[in-house]
Write an enzyme that holds these catalytic residues in place. Structure first.
Site, PDB file in Angstrom:
ATOM      1  N   HIS A  48       0.846  -1.198   0.000  1.00  0.00           N
ATOM      2  CA  HIS A  48       0.000   0.000   0.000  1.00  0.00           C
ATOM      3  C   HIS A  48       0.877   1.242   0.000  1.00  0.00           C
ATOM      4  O   HIS A  48       1.738   1.419   0.864  1.00  0.00           O
ATOM      5  CB  HIS A  48      -0.935  -0.016   1.205  1.00  0.00           C
ATOM      6  CG  HIS A  48      -1.970  -1.101   1.107  1.00  0.00           C
ATOM      7  ND1 HIS A  48      -2.468  -1.777   2.183  1.00  0.00           N
ATOM      8  CD2 HIS A  48      -2.575  -1.626   0.003  1.00  0.00           C
ATOM      9  CE1 HIS A  48      -3.364  -2.664   1.768  1.00  0.00           C
ATOM     10  NE2 HIS A  48      -3.451  -2.599   0.448  1.00  0.00           N
ATOM     11  N   HIS A  68       2.813  -3.668   6.776  1.00  0.00           N
ATOM     12  CA  HIS A  68       1.802  -2.640   6.484  1.00  0.00           C
ATOM     13  C   HIS A  68       1.781  -1.657   7.658  1.00  0.00           C
ATOM     14  O   HIS A  68       2.542  -1.786   8.604  1.00  0.00           O
ATOM     15  CB  HIS A  68       0.420  -3.291   6.329  1.00  0.00           C
ATOM     16  CG  HIS A  68       0.246  -4.062   5.061  1.00  0.00           C
ATOM     17  ND1 HIS A  68      -0.514  -3.609   4.013  1.00  0.00           N
ATOM     18  CD2 HIS A  68       0.754  -5.261   4.662  1.00  0.00           C
ATOM     19  CE1 HIS A  68      -0.476  -4.498   3.027  1.00  0.00           C
ATOM     20  NE2 HIS A  68       0.288  -5.513   3.389  1.00  0.00           N
ATOM     21  N   GLU A 110       1.800   3.652   3.013  1.00  0.00           N
ATOM     22  CA  GLU A 110       2.363   3.094   4.238  1.00  0.00           C
ATOM     23  C   GLU A 110       3.882   3.124   4.166  1.00  0.00           C
ATOM     24  O   GLU A 110       4.559   2.099   4.052  1.00  0.00           O
ATOM     25  CB  GLU A 110       1.787   1.683   4.436  1.00  0.00           C
ATOM     26  CG  GLU A 110       0.273   1.749   4.619  1.00  0.00           C
ATOM     27  CD  GLU A 110      -0.450   0.416   4.479  1.00  0.00           C
ATOM     28  OE1 GLU A 110       0.228  -0.630   4.423  1.00  0.00           O
ATOM     29  OE2 GLU A 110      -1.700   0.418   4.425  1.00  0.00           O
ATOM     30  N   GLU A 141       1.078  -5.029  10.976  1.00  0.00           N
ATOM     31  CA  GLU A 141       0.646  -3.629  10.897  1.00  0.00           C
ATOM     32  C   GLU A 141       1.519  -2.835  11.864  1.00  0.00           C
ATOM     33  O   GLU A 141       1.395  -2.966  13.084  1.00  0.00           O
ATOM     34  CB  GLU A 141      -0.834  -3.494  11.277  1.00  0.00           C
ATOM     35  CG  GLU A 141      -1.793  -4.272  10.377  1.00  0.00           C
ATOM     36  CD  GLU A 141      -2.092  -3.557   9.066  1.00  0.00           C
ATOM     37  OE1 GLU A 141      -1.535  -2.466   8.839  1.00  0.00           O
ATOM     38  OE2 GLU A 141      -2.888  -4.100   8.274  1.00  0.00           O
TER      39      GLU A 141
END
Lengths: 438, 410
Positions: free
Chosen positions: A163, A290, A166, A364
């Site tokens: 992404h 991420h 990020e 994450e």
């Protein structure tokens, strides 16, 4: 008429003198080179010069005007090389400047990866594993004791920046590679891991999206596919081939959506590149980085059903969370992606796990929530975030070396899906910054 | 009297043209640094030139000719002044975050810009001639965007310009030849701001992306003119390549309340835009005292265009292009308040290919002009209306220019 003439004269004069002017910039210190034998003979190595490199029998270093004069007094012949270095810098720059600050752009990463490869011959080899729609290269850095050889050692993949927005997810895998290479000669643990495995690092899986995020719109998420309806981008973390498009909750068939899955599994060059890499090596574990949330997610994403090796996946995740907490005290939650975060289908870790049960994780990274930065991280926090994830990455690599995969072959077959319906453009619309998808 | 009414009717017609200076395809035609209207800008043509399809290399009306061909300065009166202003409009398809993935529009956003195009003086001393000119040839404004509702707003704004301060010198040579050289100082700025604000029940997040650049440069232009006969003038012109260089500042900022989060990424760098050389040729031919023709062609070396922005080269895939235009002029005799006057009528066209190599986009424009020429004072108004082909976006370009010139000493 006289008034008109006067007006013309006044306006003409005003136009000449009325439009403004600005200023300049300069710097000091010079890059100089001298013959290597002169460098040794003059004992300059002991005098604390800022040594840059040695090439073709010449030593390059930074010297002040006074030092250059002193060298001249010693009758050491110097060549000013500053312009050459500036030229080279323009062709390729390390992270640490530019509008993205200390975060890497695609070009900065390429430069830094090539530097790692050049500085660690035998341990690092850089591979172009794909080319994006905008003709950027997707790079994978292989780290192993004989990096240029395929020794069929257990492989581990660390990937970032599926992404675009990020940015921190580029830094953690890149710094991991740098750490391994710089500590190979210093750490028994690192040497043993590198000797026993092939560690593959793909810091930027989505270079086109990252560049758009840097130069145009900071919160861009997808790649830069020009969709048929005039919208842009496919969410490449919904474009992998396992359970691709299994429902419209875990991904979307609408091209304008932030979680648009594309026209078919692996329709995007970014996911095809990762797939092609993954299928030709013996990957036994992977992490896809991420942000944000401070979570460690494992399969499944597409269903709340437990994965066949759910207990093993959970145990590894728990160990990694503990190791992370042990560094700076950061708390990372862990669990199945579908339960801890939300449903996702066609994501990276479901697919890599589906290949042979390779322990696969989405981490994450910080911050924990939107109030603490969301997809933004302070430049000063990059080091700390890497540090807290380092033991987890080392642990997973060791785990992969020690644990051959238990599930072979694939757990489930790939699925096909029809072309999704197109949507009309709204008259003027924008998607909110606080879009929850991570 | 009927003849004098015609130009005003033409002017009224011109005012109804809606349109644009060059717009966009892929980011390329409207990269952030793309001038509004067209990439191919050389000099700051006054209204009479615009009316003649932009032809300005072999025909001089005022000191603005020095920006492209100072060799024509000896053909101007002993002392003269001029000033020009314009309204330019352009429709754009894709620019910045508009229609590139974040904000979408139906139809092409359009922006219009009023401004002073330039002004200056020209003087002749024996075989020598001089000019001092200030011009604003490039504008980087974009249609501003504000979207969203109470809980979410996104705004985008971009403004910018390039100004040129010019001094030109020329000398008349034997056998109808003349030679001229111009020194130009170009300075400008480019400012972009994107602000995105999301307000929840308790938290408010504001993301700001601010970029500001100032740049400047020196460059030369030169010209050679040959008055072959009393009717025919031929000219060659050249503009040196130059680098618009200067300081760029960037701030990306994330603010969230009530936590008080304030994350900033600030950068400062020397940015540079490597502008291409231009080589041009022009002809003007006087058919009679009333009728004349003029034509120009200019080759822009865009394939060498390069941008270094905030320490990184930005990808710009450009090709060299040839821009050409031509026009015809009719000078109608008239009387005004008992004095003799002339009313020009001009008509022309130009073809203006844009330099992007990925999509071959080109503007075809029709031009019109008229005015009033008294003994020492002249007013000219011209317009062009261009439509673009190649991008598939039906882009438009247009400009209305008003110029006034005054002969201080014949």
């Amino acid at each position: 008429m006289r008034a008109t003439k006067l007006t013309v004269l006044v306006l003409a004069a005003a136009a000449v003198i009325g439009l403004a002017c600005p200023g300049w910039a300069s710097d000091d210190g010079q890059v100089v080179s001298i013959a290597a034998k002169d460098f040794v003979a003059a004992g300059l190595g002991r005098k604390g010069f800022d040594l840059l490199m040695e090439k073709n029998g010449r030593v390059f270093f930074v010297a002040s005007p006074g030092e250059i004069a002193a060298l001249a007094a010693l009758r050491v012949s110097t060549v000013i090389e500053t312009a050459r270095f500036l030229q080279q810098a323009g062709q390729g720059l390390s992270a640490g400047g530019g509008i993205n600050g200390a975060f890497h752009s695609t070009l900065e990463l390429e430069t830094d990866l090539r530097t790692l490869e050049r500085d660690h011959p035998g341990l690092a080899s850089l591979h172009e594993i794909g080319e994006t729609l905008e003709k950027r290269k997707i790079y994978a850095l292989k780290i192993s004791d004989n990096a240029s050889l395929d020794e069929h050692e257990p492989a581990v993949l660390f990937a970032g920046c599926h992404h675009a927005r990020e940015w921190i997810s580029v830094e953690v895998p890149y710094l991991f590679g740098k750490y391994l290479l710089e500590n190979y000669d210093l750490s028994q643990e690192v040497r043993a891991l590198v000797d026993a495995s092939e560690i593959w690092i793909v810091p930027i899986a989505n270079p086109d999206g990252l560049e758009y995020s840097i130069h145009v719109y900071r919160y861009w998420r997808k790649n830069r596919r020009a969709n048929a309806d005039g919208t842009y981008g496919v969410d490449i973390n919904r474009n992998y081939g396992y359970a691709w498009g299994s429902d419209n909750v875990g991904s979307s068939g609408q091209p304008g959506s932030d979680v648009y899955r594309g026209t078919g599994p692996f329709s995007e060059p970014e996911t095809a590149a990762i797939r092609n890499l993954f299928l030709v090596h013996d990957f036994r574990a992977m992490i896809s980085f991420h942000s944000f949330a401070q979570d460690i997610l494992f399969p499944w994403g597409y269903t709340t059903d437990a994965a066949p090796t759910d207990a093993e996946l959970g145990a590894i995740a728990g160990t990694m969370a503990g190791l992370i907490a042990g560094v700076h005290g950061s708390v990372y939650s862990y669990g199945e992606g579908s339960r801890l975060l939300y449903l996702t289908n066609g994501d990276t870790v479901d697919w890599t796990y589906s290949i042979a049960g390779a322990p696969s994780y989405t981490i994450e990274l910080p911050p924990v929530d939107i109030d603490h930065g969301g997809f933004f991280n302070d430049e000063a926090a990059i080091g700390a975030i890497f540090e807290e994830n380092l033991p987890a990455m080392l642990y997973l690599t060791r785990y992969a070396v020690d644990h051959p995969l238990s599930l072979r072959p694939r757990i489930l077959p790939l699925r096909e899906r029809a072309e999704p319906a197109l949507v009309r453009k709204p008259k003027l619309a924008a998607r909110p910054a606080s879009a929850p998808h991570r | 009297m009927k003849r004098t009414l015609f130009p005003f009717a033409l002017l009224a017609g011109c005012l109804f043209f809606r349109g644009a200076a060059a717009a966009q395809l892929v980011l390329g035609q409207y990269e952030d640094e793309a001038p509004l209207g067209t990439w191919n800008i050389f000099g700051s043509p006054p209204a009479p030139s615009i009316g003649l399809g932009g032809a300005q290399f072999a025909r001089a009306w005022d000191g603005s000719v020095s920006l492209v061909n100072p060799a024509l300065l000896p053909s101007l009166p002993r002392l003269s002044a001029f000033v020009s202003g314009s309204y330019a409009a352009a429709s754009l398809s894709k620019y910045s975050l508009i229609n590139t993935g974040v904000v979408e529009s139906i139809g092409n956003p359009t922006v219009g810009v009023f401004g002073v195009d330039g002004g200056g003086f020209a003087a002749r001393l024996g075989p020598w001639a001089l000019a001092v000119v200030a011009a604003a040839p490039e504008n980087y404004d974009r249609p501003a965007i504000a979207v969203g509702d109470g809980g979410y707003q996104l705004t985008f704004d971009q403004t910018g310009y390039l100004r040129v301060f010019h001094a030109g010198i020329a000398r008349r040579l034997p056998a109808g030849w003349s030679l001229g050289l111009g020194l130009n100082y170009a300075a400008g700025r480019l400012d972009r701001t994107t602000v995105e604000r999301s307000a929840g029940v308790v938290n408010v997040v504001t993301i700001t992306d601010d970029k500001a650049e100032k740049f400047h440069s020196f460059y030369l232009n030169a010209g050679l003119a040959w008055e072959a006969t009393g009717r025919l003038t031929a000219a060659l012109v050249v503009r040196s390549p130059f680098v618009k260089k200067g300081t760029g500042q960037s701030l990306i900022r994330y603010e969230a309340s009530p936590e008080g989060t304030d994350i900033r990424i600030a950068a400062q760098a020397v940015n540079s835009y490597h502008q291409p050389w231009v080589l041009g040729a022009g002809l003007s031919y006087r058919l009679s005292t009333a009728w004349s023709l003029a034509a120009d062609a200019a080759y822009y070396g865009w394939s060498r265009y390069r941008v270094d922005s905030f320490d990184e080269p930005l990808a710009r895939s450009f090709r060299d292009v040839l821009k050409a235009g031509a026009g015809v002029e009719y000078l109608a005799p008239a009387r005004m308040y008992g004095r003799s006057a002339r009313i020009p009528f001009r008509f022309g066209f130009f073809v203006d290919p844009q330099p992007m190599s990925t999509v071959h986009s080109s503007y075809l424009a029709l031009t019109f002009g008229t005015g009033l020429e008294l003994k020492a004072l002249a007013f000219d108004i011209s317009a062009y209306f261009g439509r673009e082909k190649g991008s598939g976006n039906s882009l438009r370009a247009g400009k209305i220019v008003l110029s006034v010139r005054y002969i201080i000493q014949e």
